[in-house]
Design a protein around this motif. Structure first.
Motif, PDB file in Angstrom:
ATOM      1  N   THR A 182       3.432  -0.754   7.092  1.00 25.36           N
ATOM      2  CA  THR A 182       3.235  -2.165   7.462  1.00 25.36           C
ATOM      3  C   THR A 182       1.965  -2.730   6.837  1.00 25.36           C
ATOM      4  O   THR A 182       1.964  -3.802   6.227  1.00 25.36           O
ATOM      5  CB  THR A 182       3.170  -2.274   8.985  1.00 25.36           C
ATOM      6  OG1 THR A 182       4.270  -1.577   9.541  1.00 25.36           O
ATOM      7  CG2 THR A 182       3.223  -3.694   9.407  1.00 25.36           C
ATOM      8  N   THR A 183       0.863  -1.985   6.983  1.00 26.86           N
ATOM      9  CA  THR A 183      -0.405  -2.492   6.466  1.00 26.86           C
ATOM     10  C   THR A 183      -0.406  -2.528   4.936  1.00 26.86           C
ATOM     11  O   THR A 183      -0.961  -3.447   4.331  1.00 26.86           O
ATOM     12  CB  THR A 183      -1.549  -1.621   6.974  1.00 26.86           C
ATOM     13  OG1 THR A 183      -1.390  -1.413   8.358  1.00 26.86           O
ATOM     14  CG2 THR A 183      -2.876  -2.290   6.733  1.00 26.86           C
ATOM     15  N   GLY A 184       0.237  -1.528   4.335  1.00 21.44           N
ATOM     16  CA  GLY A 184       0.317  -1.539   2.884  1.00 21.44           C
ATOM     17  C   GLY A 184       1.141  -2.709   2.372  1.00 21.44           C
ATOM     18  O   GLY A 184       0.818  -3.295   1.330  1.00 21.44           O
ATOM     19  N   ALA A 185       2.188  -3.058   3.112  1.00 18.34           N
ATOM     20  CA  ALA A 185       2.972  -4.233   2.716  1.00 18.34           C
ATOM     21  C   ALA A 185       2.126  -5.498   2.810  1.00 18.34           C
ATOM     22  O   ALA A 185       2.178  -6.351   1.908  1.00 18.34           O
ATOM     23  CB  ALA A 185       4.208  -4.350   3.590  1.00 18.34           C
ATOM     24  N   ALA A 186       1.343  -5.603   3.878  1.00 18.84           N
ATOM     25  CA  ALA A 186       0.468  -6.777   4.001  1.00 18.84           C
ATOM     26  C   ALA A 186      -0.536  -6.825   2.850  1.00 18.84           C
ATOM     27  O   ALA A 186      -0.780  -7.881   2.254  1.00 18.84           O
ATOM     28  CB  ALA A 186      -0.261  -6.736   5.343  1.00 18.84           C
TER      29      ALA A 186
END
Lengths: 140, 84
Positions: free
Chosen positions: B41-45
Protein backbone atom coordinates in the motif's frame (compact mmCIF):
# COMPACT_ATOMS: atom_id res chain seq x y z
CA UNK A 1 -7.94 30.86 -13.42
CA UNK A 2 -4.90 31.44 -11.30
CA UNK A 3 -6.99 31.78 -8.20
CA UNK A 4 -8.69 28.48 -8.94
CA UNK A 5 -5.34 26.80 -9.37
CA UNK A 6 -4.08 28.30 -6.12
CA UNK A 7 -7.12 27.07 -4.21
CA UNK A 8 -6.71 23.64 -5.78
CA UNK A 9 -3.07 23.62 -4.76
CA UNK A 10 -3.94 24.43 -1.17
CA UNK A 11 -6.58 21.71 -1.16
CA UNK A 12 -4.15 19.22 -2.66
CA UNK A 13 -1.50 20.01 -0.07
CA UNK A 14 -4.03 19.60 2.72
CA UNK A 15 -5.16 16.25 1.35
CA UNK A 16 -1.56 15.09 0.94
CA UNK A 17 -0.73 16.13 4.49
CA UNK A 18 -3.72 14.20 5.82
CA UNK A 19 -2.62 11.19 3.79
CA UNK A 20 0.87 11.41 5.20
CA UNK A 21 -0.54 11.56 8.70
CA UNK A 22 -2.58 8.41 8.22
CA UNK A 23 0.21 6.51 6.52
CA UNK A 24 2.58 7.41 9.34
CA UNK A 25 -0.06 6.33 11.84
CA UNK A 26 -0.43 2.98 10.10
CA UNK A 27 3.30 2.44 9.99
CA UNK A 28 3.66 3.32 13.65
CA UNK A 29 0.89 0.85 14.38
CA UNK A 30 2.77 -1.83 12.50
CA UNK A 31 5.94 -1.03 14.38
CA UNK A 32 4.63 -0.52 17.87
CA UNK A 33 1.58 -2.72 18.38
CA UNK A 34 1.94 -5.86 20.37
CA UNK A 35 0.59 -8.76 18.36
CA UNK A 36 -0.65 -9.67 14.92
CA UNK A 37 -4.36 -8.72 15.08
CA UNK A 38 -3.59 -5.25 16.39
CA UNK A 39 -0.92 -4.79 13.75
CA UNK A 40 -3.39 -5.80 11.08
CA UNK A 41 -5.87 -3.38 12.56
CA UNK A 42 -3.37 -0.57 12.25
CA UNK A 43 -2.16 -1.44 8.79
CA UNK A 44 -5.41 -2.30 7.09
CA UNK A 45 -7.46 0.73 7.98
CA UNK A 46 -5.07 3.59 8.56
CA UNK A 47 -2.87 2.82 5.61
CA UNK A 48 -5.75 2.53 3.17
CA UNK A 49 -7.17 5.79 4.41
CA UNK A 50 -3.78 7.40 3.91
CA UNK A 51 -3.54 6.04 0.39
CA UNK A 52 -7.03 7.36 -0.29
CA UNK A 53 -6.13 10.85 0.91
CA UNK A 54 -2.93 10.92 -1.11
CA UNK A 55 -4.80 9.70 -4.16
CA UNK A 56 -7.45 12.38 -3.67
CA UNK A 57 -4.75 15.02 -3.34
CA UNK A 58 -3.09 13.89 -6.53
CA UNK A 59 -6.45 13.82 -8.31
CA UNK A 60 -7.04 17.43 -7.32
CA UNK A 61 -3.54 18.27 -8.48
CA UNK A 62 -4.04 16.52 -11.79
CA UNK A 63 -7.37 18.26 -12.34
CA UNK A 64 -5.86 21.64 -11.58
CA UNK A 65 -2.69 21.27 -13.59
CA UNK A 66 -3.83 18.89 -16.30
CA UNK A 67 -1.13 16.30 -16.07
CA UNK A 68 2.32 16.97 -14.75
CA UNK A 69 3.68 19.78 -12.66
CA UNK A 70 4.35 22.14 -15.52
CA UNK A 71 1.07 21.41 -17.24
CA UNK A 72 2.60 19.10 -19.81
CA UNK A 73 1.38 15.67 -20.74
CA UNK A 74 -2.03 14.59 -21.81
CA UNK A 75 -5.37 15.28 -20.27
CA UNK A 76 -6.18 14.62 -16.67
CA UNK A 77 -8.85 12.02 -17.34
CA UNK A 78 -6.55 9.06 -17.73
CA UNK A 79 -4.50 10.09 -14.73
CA UNK A 80 -7.56 10.43 -12.53
CA UNK A 81 -8.94 7.11 -13.70
CA UNK A 82 -5.68 5.33 -12.98
CA UNK A 83 -5.32 6.90 -9.54
CA UNK A 84 -8.84 5.89 -8.58
CA UNK A 85 -8.13 2.42 -9.91
CA UNK A 86 -5.03 2.17 -7.72
CA UNK A 87 -7.06 3.06 -4.67
CA UNK A 88 -9.87 0.63 -5.48
CA UNK A 89 -7.36 -2.14 -6.03
CA UNK A 90 -5.77 -1.33 -2.71
CA UNK A 91 -9.13 -1.48 -0.95
CA UNK A 92 -10.04 -4.82 -2.43
CA UNK A 93 -6.58 -6.26 -1.92
CA UNK A 94 -6.24 -5.13 1.66
CA UNK A 95 -9.66 -6.51 2.56
CA UNK A 96 -8.69 -9.90 1.16
CA UNK A 97 -5.22 -9.73 2.72
CA UNK A 98 -6.44 -8.88 6.17
CA UNK A 99 -9.08 -11.57 6.11
CA UNK A 100 -6.55 -14.18 5.07
CA UNK A 101 -3.95 -13.06 7.57
CA UNK A 102 -6.32 -12.78 10.48
CA UNK A 103 -8.11 -16.06 9.77
CA UNK A 104 -7.81 -18.46 12.67
CA UNK A 105 -4.33 -19.65 12.08
CA UNK A 106 -2.90 -22.98 12.89
CA UNK A 107 -0.49 -22.42 15.72
CA UNK A 108 2.44 -23.92 13.85
CA UNK A 109 2.77 -25.21 10.31
CA UNK A 110 3.49 -28.76 11.52
CA UNK A 111 0.77 -28.89 14.14
CA UNK A 112 -1.59 -31.14 12.23
CA UNK A 113 -0.12 -34.41 13.30
CA UNK A 114 -0.59 -33.50 16.92
CA UNK A 115 -3.91 -34.41 18.50
CA UNK A 116 -6.11 -31.57 19.46
CA UNK A 117 -6.22 -32.19 23.15
CA UNK A 118 -3.78 -29.78 24.61
CA UNK A 119 -5.38 -26.47 24.02
CA UNK A 120 -4.40 -24.88 27.30
CA UNK A 121 -0.68 -24.32 27.63
CA UNK A 122 0.01 -25.10 24.02
CA UNK A 123 2.19 -23.02 21.74
CA UNK A 124 -0.79 -21.12 20.41
CA UNK A 125 -0.91 -17.38 20.26
CA UNK A 126 -1.21 -16.00 23.71
CA UNK A 127 -4.43 -14.21 24.25
CA UNK A 128 -3.75 -10.90 25.78
CA UNK A 129 -6.41 -10.09 28.31
CA UNK A 130 -6.61 -6.42 27.48
CA UNK A 131 -7.21 -6.16 23.75
CA UNK A 132 -6.62 -2.55 22.95
CA UNK A 133 -7.43 0.98 23.98
CA UNK A 134 -5.52 1.44 27.19
CA UNK A 135 -8.04 3.15 29.35
CA UNK A 136 -5.92 6.08 30.25
CA UNK A 137 -8.84 8.40 30.18
CA UNK A 138 -10.26 9.66 33.35
CA UNK A 139 -11.33 6.92 35.66
CA UNK A 140 -14.98 6.91 36.64
CA UNK B 1 3.76 22.40 -4.83
CA UNK B 2 6.90 20.56 -5.80
CA UNK B 3 8.28 20.97 -2.31
CA UNK B 4 5.11 19.48 -0.83
CA UNK B 5 5.32 16.49 -3.18
CA UNK B 6 8.97 16.00 -2.28
CA UNK B 7 8.11 16.07 1.41
CA UNK B 8 5.30 13.57 0.93
CA UNK B 9 7.60 11.27 -1.01
CA UNK B 10 10.21 11.48 1.74
CA UNK B 11 7.69 10.62 4.45
CA UNK B 12 6.39 7.69 2.42
CA UNK B 13 9.90 6.42 1.81
CA UNK B 14 10.59 6.52 5.54
CA UNK B 15 7.39 4.54 6.10
CA UNK B 16 8.53 1.96 3.56
CA UNK B 17 11.83 1.63 5.39
CA UNK B 18 10.04 1.22 8.71
CA UNK B 19 7.88 -1.49 7.18
CA UNK B 20 11.02 -3.23 5.97
CA UNK B 21 12.32 -3.14 9.52
CA UNK B 22 9.21 -4.92 10.71
CA UNK B 23 9.48 -7.42 7.87
CA UNK B 24 13.03 -8.21 8.85
CA UNK B 25 12.23 -8.46 12.53
CA UNK B 26 8.70 -9.87 12.69
CA UNK B 27 8.45 -12.85 15.01
CA UNK B 28 6.24 -14.98 12.78
CA UNK B 29 5.71 -15.38 9.08
CA UNK B 30 2.36 -13.69 9.32
CA UNK B 31 3.95 -10.61 10.81
CA UNK B 32 6.32 -10.45 7.88
CA UNK B 33 3.46 -10.86 5.43
CA UNK B 34 1.54 -8.12 7.22
CA UNK B 35 4.55 -5.89 6.77
CA UNK B 36 4.54 -6.84 3.13
CA UNK B 37 0.91 -5.81 2.79
CA UNK B 38 1.83 -2.44 4.24
CA UNK B 39 4.74 -2.22 1.82
CA UNK B 40 2.34 -2.79 -1.04
CA UNK B 41 0.00 0.00 0.00
CA UNK B 42 2.67 2.49 1.01
CA UNK B 43 4.82 1.64 -1.98
CA UNK B 44 1.87 2.27 -4.27
CA UNK B 45 1.34 5.67 -2.65
CA UNK B 46 5.04 6.45 -3.07
CA UNK B 47 5.01 5.44 -6.72
CA UNK B 48 1.90 7.50 -7.42
CA UNK B 49 3.44 10.57 -5.80
CA UNK B 50 6.65 10.06 -7.74
CA UNK B 51 4.67 9.68 -10.95
CA UNK B 52 3.15 13.11 -10.45
CA UNK B 53 6.46 14.55 -9.30
CA UNK B 54 8.54 13.35 -12.21
CA UNK B 55 5.71 13.32 -14.79
CA UNK B 56 6.29 9.65 -15.50
CA UNK B 57 3.03 7.98 -16.35
CA UNK B 58 4.52 4.50 -16.20
CA UNK B 59 4.99 4.77 -12.45
CA UNK B 60 1.21 4.76 -12.04
CA UNK B 61 1.07 1.46 -13.87
CA UNK B 62 3.84 0.24 -11.60
CA UNK B 63 1.77 1.23 -8.56
CA UNK B 64 -1.20 -0.68 -9.92
CA UNK B 65 0.92 -3.77 -10.48
CA UNK B 66 2.46 -3.45 -7.04
CA UNK B 67 -0.93 -3.36 -5.32
CA UNK B 68 -2.21 -6.32 -7.30
CA UNK B 69 0.91 -8.40 -6.77
CA UNK B 70 0.98 -7.73 -3.04
CA UNK B 71 -2.46 -9.31 -2.83
CA UNK B 72 -1.29 -12.29 -4.86
CA UNK B 73 1.74 -12.76 -2.64
CA UNK B 74 -0.32 -12.66 0.54
CA UNK B 75 -2.82 -15.16 -0.85
CA UNK B 76 -0.08 -17.53 -1.94
CA UNK B 77 1.80 -17.35 1.34
CA UNK B 78 -1.25 -17.81 3.56
CA UNK B 79 -2.75 -20.60 1.47
CA UNK B 80 0.58 -22.38 1.23
CA UNK B 81 1.04 -22.18 4.98
CA UNK B 82 -2.50 -23.32 5.73
CA UNK B 83 -2.45 -26.39 3.52
CA UNK B 84 0.61 -27.98 5.01
Amino acid sequence: MTAVVAVADVLAVLLLAAGCFFVVAGTLGLLRFADLPTRLHGVAKADNLGLGFITAGLVVHALAHGGGIAGGGGGAGGIVAKLVLVWLFALLGTAANSHLLAAPARPEPGAEEKPEREPGPGPGPETTPEPEAPATREAP
Amino acid sequence: MEIALHAVATVLLLCVLAGLWRAARGPSTRDRVTAFALLGTTGAALLVVLATLTQTAALRDAALVLVALATVVVVVVTRGTAER
